[in-house]
Write an enzyme that holds these catalytic residues in place. Structure first.
Site, PDB file in Angstrom:
ATOM      1  N   ARG A 105      28.480  27.967  16.714  1.00 14.61           N
ATOM      2  CA  ARG A 105      27.547  27.283  15.597  1.00 14.61           C
ATOM      3  C   ARG A 105      26.430  26.976  16.711  1.00 14.61           C
ATOM      4  NH1 ARG A 105      28.066  23.094  10.816  1.00 14.61           N
ATOM      5  NH2 ARG A 105      28.613  22.069  12.223  1.00 14.61           N
ATOM      6  N   ASP A 201      34.705  16.524  13.099  1.00 11.46           N
ATOM      7  CA  ASP A 201      34.906  17.792  13.734  1.00 11.46           C
ATOM      8  C   ASP A 201      36.263  18.408  13.969  1.00 11.46           C
ATOM      9  OD1 ASP A 201      32.843  19.843  15.958  1.00 11.46           O
ATOM     10  OD2 ASP A 201      35.031  19.856  16.187  1.00 11.46           O
ATOM     11  N   ASP A 204      37.515  19.129  17.662  1.00 17.26           N
ATOM     12  CA  ASP A 204      37.607  18.012  18.421  1.00 17.26           C
ATOM     13  C   ASP A 204      38.853  17.077  18.282  1.00 17.26           C
ATOM     14  OD1 ASP A 204      35.386  18.555  19.913  1.00 17.26           O
ATOM     15  OD2 ASP A 204      34.013  17.389  18.806  1.00 17.26           O
TER      16      ASP A 204
HETATM   17  N1  URA Z   1      33.058  21.953  11.234  1.00 15.39           N
HETATM   18  C1  URA Z   1      33.726  20.844  11.412  1.00 15.39           C
HETATM   19  O1  URA Z   1      34.876  21.008  12.423  1.00 15.39           O
HETATM   20  N2  URA Z   1      33.626  19.742  10.727  1.00 15.39           N
HETATM   21  C2  URA Z   1      32.847  19.888   9.588  1.00 15.39           C
HETATM   22  O2  URA Z   1      32.666  18.775   8.943  1.00 15.39           O
HETATM   23  C3  URA Z   1      31.861  21.025   9.567  1.00 15.39           C
HETATM   24  C4  URA Z   1      32.220  22.134  10.281  1.00 15.39           C
END
Ligand code: URA
Length: 210
Positions: A105, A201, A204
């Site tokens: 992204r 995330d 992560d």
């Molecule tokens: N990707 C993620 O890992 N978390 C989010 O909240 C949105 C996109």
């Protein structure tokens, strides 16, 4: 499948999801929980697969027993967080072929940029289960499904752990033929495109990066 959005309200799924949301949950447990929830998502996403019967002998008698009929399955993981759902889905459908779509992204535009695409052969004859834990803006999921459609596949289902209303709307607008199966529909996206309340995330949290 016909319903556009299915939310799995099973108490075990909701309990496990709460553990995943908790920021104090360590990566190893987070991965294990995602693996476990993926089983439930896979059952729901394949609920309408067609069955036929075959003759078998149990230790007691002969019987006509149900077996899956028709199209073979393909799992398509949207890298990298989708990989956290793969093994759980493969536990349920061990013979499925696996493909990968790499999209990252762009943090400015929030638009997906493709860097990898490898799909199994014969996609036109398969049912595809596209997996990504977070349906946020819906841009990556819609782009991944574009690629799956370009491969000739016509029966596509999308599985995620959490969905934002914005992502569901985007998918509905771009791919109204693709049903979504999720464990929860959250409130909104924040200005960075993260799901709120969400879980942060997913990549992560899964891999301990930041
Ligand atoms: N990707 C993620 O890992 N978390 C989010 O909240 C949105 C996109």
């Amino acid at each position: 499948m016909s319903d556009h959005l299915t939310i799995i309200e099973h108490p075990l799924v909701q309990h496990k999801l709460t553990l995943m949301r908790d920021k104090s949950t360590p990566s190893a447990q987070f991965r294990q929980l995602l693996h476990e929830i993926s089983h439930f998502l896979a059952y729901e996403a394949t609920r309408d697969l067609t069955l036929t019967t075959k003759s078998i002998e149990t230790p007691m008698t002969e019987m006509e027993a149900p077996v899956l009929k028709g199209k073979k399955l393909a799992l398509v993981s949207i890298l990298r967080a989708g990989n956290g759902m793969l093994d759980g889905v493969l536990d349920c459908i061990p013979s499925a072929r696996v493909g990968f779509v790499g999209l990252y992204r762009d943090e400015e535009t929030l638009k997906p940029v493709q860097y990898y695409c490898k799909l199994p052969e014969g996609m036109e004859d398969r049912v595809a289960l596209v997996v990504d834990p977070m349906l946020a803006t819906g841009n990556s999921s819609a782009a991944a499904i574009d690629l799956v459609k370009q491969s000739g596949c016509r029966d596509i289902r999308f599985m995620c752990l959490l969905a934002a209303p914005e992502g569901v709307a985007r998918m509905h607008e771009t791919h109204p033929d693709v049903p979504i199966v999720t464990a929860a529909l959250d409130k909104r996206l924040n200005d960075k495109g993260y799901i709120v309340p969400g879980l942060g995330d997913a990549g992560d949290r899964m891999f301990g990066t930041k």
